[in-house]
Design an enzyme around this catalytic site. Structure first.
Site, PDB file in Angstrom:
ATOM      1  CB  CYS A  46      -0.895  -0.007   1.235  1.00 35.93           C
ATOM      2  SG  CYS A  46      -1.885   1.502   1.420  1.00 35.93           S
ATOM      3  CB  CYS A  49      -0.179   2.227   5.679  1.00 39.11           C
ATOM      4  SG  CYS A  49      -0.870   0.674   5.067  1.00 39.11           S
ATOM      5  CB  CYS A  95      -4.945  -0.580   2.443  1.00 40.40           C
ATOM      6  SG  CYS A  95      -3.669  -1.057   3.631  1.00 40.40           S
ATOM      7  CB  CYS A  98      -3.969   2.828   5.993  1.00 33.79           C
ATOM      8  SG  CYS A  98      -3.793   2.861   4.190  1.00 33.79           S
ATOM      9  CB  CYS A 118      -8.961  -4.644 -11.359  1.00 33.98           C
ATOM     10  SG  CYS A 118      -8.714  -3.448 -12.652  1.00 33.98           S
TER      11      CYS A 118
END
EC number: 1.8.4.12
Length: 137
Positions: A46, A49, A95, A98, A118
């Site tokens: 991510c 984070c 995510c 976060c 995707c």
């Protein structure tokens, strides 16, 4: 809405498209992402984070214009939400750490899962498995 800041990557460091995608549930233009054609071995994290999301061995070319994966690194890496925007039903992925928007998951992927995650390049960073170099999407 995704959290505005994290200890590892404050939202103020995001560029315009990264902020639009991760914080406003936006979508980058197809075939425009920096990580779409990345074929190196490593881990996709991510961007907001640094939580690991996908291993490179689950990435494949789906032809849709965005990086596609058939499974996340773990069940809790991804949060799933119903998305009924644009007059259709989809499943949004965020995510699991976060809550940054990543993209959508579809039931048309390859085996072993049959799923296609995707993902917007702008929501990811990539850590090269050979040299540890990081690339932001």
């Amino acid at each position: 809405m995704a959290k505005e800041t994290t200890p590892d990557h404050p939202a103020t460091e995001l560029n315009e498209i990264q902020r639009y995608v991760t914080q406003e549930r936006g979508t980058e233009a197809p075939y425009s992402g920096k990580l779409l054609h990345n074929k190196r071995e490593g881990v996709y994290h991510c961007l907001c984070c640094n939580q690991p999301l996908f291993y490179s061995d689950s990435k494949y070319d789906s032809g849709c214009g965005w990086p596609s994966f058939y499974q996340p690194v773990s069940d809790d890496a991804i949060r799933y939400l119903d998305d009924n925007t644009h007059n259709m039903h989809r499943v949004e992925i965020r995510c699991g750490h976060c809550d940054a928007h990543l993209g959508h998951v579809f039931p048309d992927g390859p085996q072993p899962t049959g799923e296609r995650f995707c993902v917007n390049s702008a929501s990811l960073s990539f850590t090269d498995g050979e040299n540890g170099d990081k690339t932001a999407g």
